[in-house]
Design an enzyme around this catalytic site. Structure first.
Site, short mmCIF file in Angstrom:
data_model
loop_
_atom_site.label_atom_id
_atom_site.label_comp_id
_atom_site.label_asym_id
_atom_site.label_seq_id
_atom_site.Cartn_x
_atom_site.Cartn_y
_atom_site.Cartn_z
N HIS A 166 47.79 76.31 51.26
CA HIS A 166 49.09 76.95 50.99
C HIS A 166 50.03 76.62 52.15
CE1 HIS A 166 52.20 79.89 50.35
NE2 HIS A 166 51.77 80.00 49.11
N GLU A 195 53.88 73.27 44.96
CA GLU A 195 54.75 74.36 45.41
C GLU A 195 55.74 73.83 46.44
OE1 GLU A 195 52.93 78.48 44.89
OE2 GLU A 195 52.16 77.72 46.78
P1 PGA Z 1 56.78 83.00 45.25
O1 PGA Z 1 55.50 82.45 46.04
O2 PGA Z 1 56.38 83.11 43.79
O3 PGA Z 1 57.05 84.33 45.87
O4 PGA Z 1 57.87 82.01 45.45
C1 PGA Z 1 54.65 81.48 45.48
C2 PGA Z 1 53.55 81.15 46.45
O5 PGA Z 1 53.78 81.13 47.68
O6 PGA Z 1 52.41 80.88 46.02
#
Ligand code: PGA
Length: 230
Positions: free
Chosen positions: A88, A155
């Site tokens: 992440h 992401e």
């Molecule tokens: P968010 O976070 O949906 O708050 O943008 C997603 C994540 O960090 O996995």
């Protein structure tokens, strides 16, 4: 390929909050889609019998030993986790994680039959200099291109917790460049400011196999709404 929807609680909640959340979610969900909830590690064992698949949010790159503060893949398995998020962007940045250490975490999880969810994504600066594709290739270059049953979460860092979401074209370009790396079919999730109000559009109009939801997942009713779409 069925869609997977993952809630990432990050470092939010308490025992009472999670208990309430599970009760609420179970009352609101109308079907049994592939739902996974990534809890803070200290709560996984307590909620292993609530009928929802659980995930860790990180794991040690080592099997066992003098690694104060770390949690091994075996410990996660023992606590009841079937999935674990690795790579992440918050962990990469705050814990200084390298692509190589993420590969080691990946191997540790596989050894324990835990499904890794490998997060990748570009910063705003990388996006603005049009280096997204190279960046994603580099982050994933440590994984074997023949890996079976791989789950990658795309992401974009600039979309996490900001309310900004890439265009459908941007998502498909990034996801296309991720799929190109691997010889086997893989699951690619999208994460970054997913809400009940944009989840349908993302699922209908882009080449994704599910969603990774941070902030909006903390509201059980909203997350149940998203889960119903998958
Ligand atoms: P968010 O976070 O949906 O708050 O943008 C997603 C994540 O960090 O996995």
């Amino acid at each position: 390929m069925s869609n997977l929807i993952v809630a990432n609680f990050k470092m939010h909640g308490s025992h009472a909050f999670i208990e309430d959340w599970f009760t609420n979610f179970n009352q609101n969900k109308t079907s049994s889609h592939d739902v996974v909830v990534a809890l803070p590690a200290s709560y996984i064992a307590a909620f292993r019998n609530y009928g929802i698949v659980l995930s860790g949010q990180n794991v040690s790159a080592y099997e066992s030993g003098a690694f104060t503060s770390q949690i091994s893949a075996e410990m996660l398995k023992d606590s009841g986790a079937d999935y674990c998020i690795i790579g992440h962007s918050e962990a990469r940045e705050q814990l200084n994680e390298s692509n190589e250490s993420i590969r080691e975490k990946f191997d540790q999880l596989k050894r324990m039959q835990i499904n890794p969810i490998v997060c990748v994504g570009e910063s705003l600066q990388v996006k603005e200099t049009e280096k997204t594709k190279d960046h994603l290739r580099n982050q994933l270059s440590v994984l074997d291109s023949e890996t079976e049953d791989l789950i990658v979460a795309y992401e974009p860092i600039w979309a996490i917790g900001t309310g900004l979401v890439p265009t459908e074209k941007e998502i498909d370009e990034a996801i296309g460049s991720i799929r190109e790396i691997f010889k086997k079919p893989i699951k690619v999730l999208y994460g970054g400011s997913v809400k009940a109000s944009n989840a349908q559009i993302l699922l209908d109009n882009t080449d994704i196999n599910g969603l990774l939801v941070g902030g909006a997942s903390l509201n059980a009713q909203e997350f149940a709404k998203i889960a119903q779409l998958c």
